[in-house]
Design a protein around this motif. Structure first.
Motif, PDB file in Angstrom:
ATOM      1  N   ASN A  35      26.367   4.020  38.857  1.00 48.78           N
ATOM      2  CA  ASN A  35      26.022   2.775  38.294  1.00 48.78           C
ATOM      3  C   ASN A  35      25.468   1.794  39.416  1.00 48.78           C
ATOM      4  N   ASP A  36      26.226   2.086  40.802  1.00 44.68           N
ATOM      5  CA  ASP A  36      25.895   1.342  41.714  1.00 44.68           C
ATOM      6  C   ASP A  36      24.704   1.306  42.315  1.00 44.68           C
ATOM      7  N   ILE A  60      36.398   6.916  44.764  1.00 41.67           N
ATOM      8  CA  ILE A  60      35.017   6.491  44.291  1.00 41.67           C
ATOM      9  C   ILE A  60      34.429   7.665  43.396  1.00 41.67           C
ATOM     10  N   GLN A  74      30.303   8.525  38.990  1.00 42.68           N
ATOM     11  CA  GLN A  74      29.894   7.637  38.050  1.00 42.68           C
ATOM     12  C   GLN A  74      29.780   6.336  38.579  1.00 42.68           C
ATOM     13  N   LYS A  75      30.763   6.035  39.199  1.00 44.77           N
ATOM     14  CA  LYS A  75      30.760   4.379  40.035  1.00 44.77           C
ATOM     15  C   LYS A  75      29.498   4.358  40.989  1.00 44.77           C
ATOM     16  N   TYR A 102      29.855   1.546  50.430  1.00 49.35           N
ATOM     17  CA  TYR A 102      31.321   1.942  50.570  1.00 49.35           C
ATOM     18  C   TYR A 102      32.107   2.140  51.772  1.00 49.35           C
TER      19      TYR A 102
END
Length: 75
Positions: free
Chosen positions: A26-27, A19, A22-23, A57
């Protein structure tokens, strides 16, 4: 020179699951540099954000484990 504190357990779990910051940005609808600062400097991350990260997550993990600082690090 002061040693920076980090969430070592969280960082390790993020790497294991691939993970990226950047992810996460965004999330969480945040800027990637904001996410990086929040994760590298304990105290900047809001409690709600910590729960969002855990719920997104790592729903199977305890928040105390994920967000332990280097002084509280658990195995």
């Amino acid at each position: 020179r002061e040693v920076k504190k980090m969430y070592y357990n969280l960082e390790g779990e993020l790497r294991k699951r691939k993970i990226t910051r950047q992810k996460m940005a965004n999330d969480l609808k945040l800027n990637v540099s904001t996410v990086s600062r929040k994760l590298s400097e304990p105290g900047r991350l809001k409690l709600l954000e910590a729960y969002q990260i855990r719920d997104l997550y790592f729903p199977d993990m305890k928040i105390e484990y994920l967000f332990a600082t280097d002084e509280q690090k658990t195995a």
